[in-house]
Design a protein around this motif. Structure first.
Motif, PDB file in Angstrom:
ATOM      1  N   SER A   3       0.856  -1.178   0.000  1.00  0.00           N
ATOM      2  CA  SER A   3       0.000   0.000   0.000  1.00  0.00           C
ATOM      3  C   SER A   3       0.893   1.229   0.000  1.00  0.00           C
ATOM      4  O   SER A   3       2.077   1.160   0.342  1.00  0.00           O
ATOM      5  CB  SER A   3      -0.913  -0.002   1.228  1.00  0.00           C
ATOM      6  N   LYS A   4       0.337   2.361  -0.374  1.00  0.00           N
ATOM      7  CA  LYS A   4       1.145   3.583  -0.419  1.00  0.00           C
ATOM      8  C   LYS A   4       1.619   3.981   0.975  1.00  0.00           C
ATOM      9  O   LYS A   4       2.700   4.522   1.131  1.00  0.00           O
ATOM     10  CB  LYS A   4       0.352   4.713  -1.063  1.00  0.00           C
ATOM     11  N   PRO A 144      -0.530   8.656   0.871  1.00  0.00           N
ATOM     12  CA  PRO A 144      -1.392   7.740   0.114  1.00  0.00           C
ATOM     13  C   PRO A 144      -2.251   8.444  -0.937  1.00  0.00           C
ATOM     14  O   PRO A 144      -2.665   7.814  -1.900  1.00  0.00           O
ATOM     15  CB  PRO A 144      -2.269   7.098   1.190  1.00  0.00           C
TER      16      PRO A 144
END
Length: 157
Positions: A3-4, A144
């Motif tokens: 994930s970011k 994100p």
């Protein structure tokens, strides 16, 4: 795929590790020099100071690295990250030279540790650690939403 948020934290961890490895290399060269000139016993007498200086310098360089990574990631501009991170060092240097009466950041004092003058270094260490934590948390919230991949020619922004 990460994930970011996890990618951001991984970048921070790698940046902090590179800052620590940089300081380890500097101390390795320092101790090699001391061994060549027969000064290892003098360095051993001041082992507590060298440990404190090592931790202080690692925190200062990790702080600079985290600020660089934050601005480079959020604005997708490595030059901006470099200007801001070294701008903080330049600001601190100018304040320490007495050209400005504004508050110092403590980065230069954390890097240039002097034996016998360590009364403000604990505060600088806490300040640098607080900046690292703040940048990590703000980056985990902001990054994100940022696109970290470069755009190709002709692609819509």
């Amino acid at each position: 795929m990460l994930s970011k948020r996890r990618l951001w934290l991984l970048r921070l961890a790698i940046g902090a590790a590179s800052a620590v490895l940089y300081v380890v290399l500097l101390y390795l060269l320092l101790f090699i020099r001391a061994a060549v000139f027969g000064q290892l016993t003098h360095y051993a007498e001041n082992a507590a100071f060298f440990l404190f200086a090592f931790v202080s310098q690692c925190a200062a360089y990790a702080c600079i690295t985290c600020v660089y990574l934050f601005f480079a990631q959020v604005f997708s501009n490595c030059i901006l990250g470099c200007v801001v991170s070294y701008g903080l060092v330049l600001y601190d240097f100018i304040v320490l030279q007495g050209a400005l009466d504004w508050g110092e950041l403590g980065i230069m004092e954390a890097i240039a540790v002097v034996p016998g003058h360590t009364n403000a270094y604990g505060i600088n260490l806490i300040r640098n650690a607080a900046v690292i934590v703040a940048v990590a948390v703000i980056g985990a919230i902001v990054c994100p939403g940022c696109d970290c991949l470069p755009k190709e020619k002709g692609e819509q922004k």
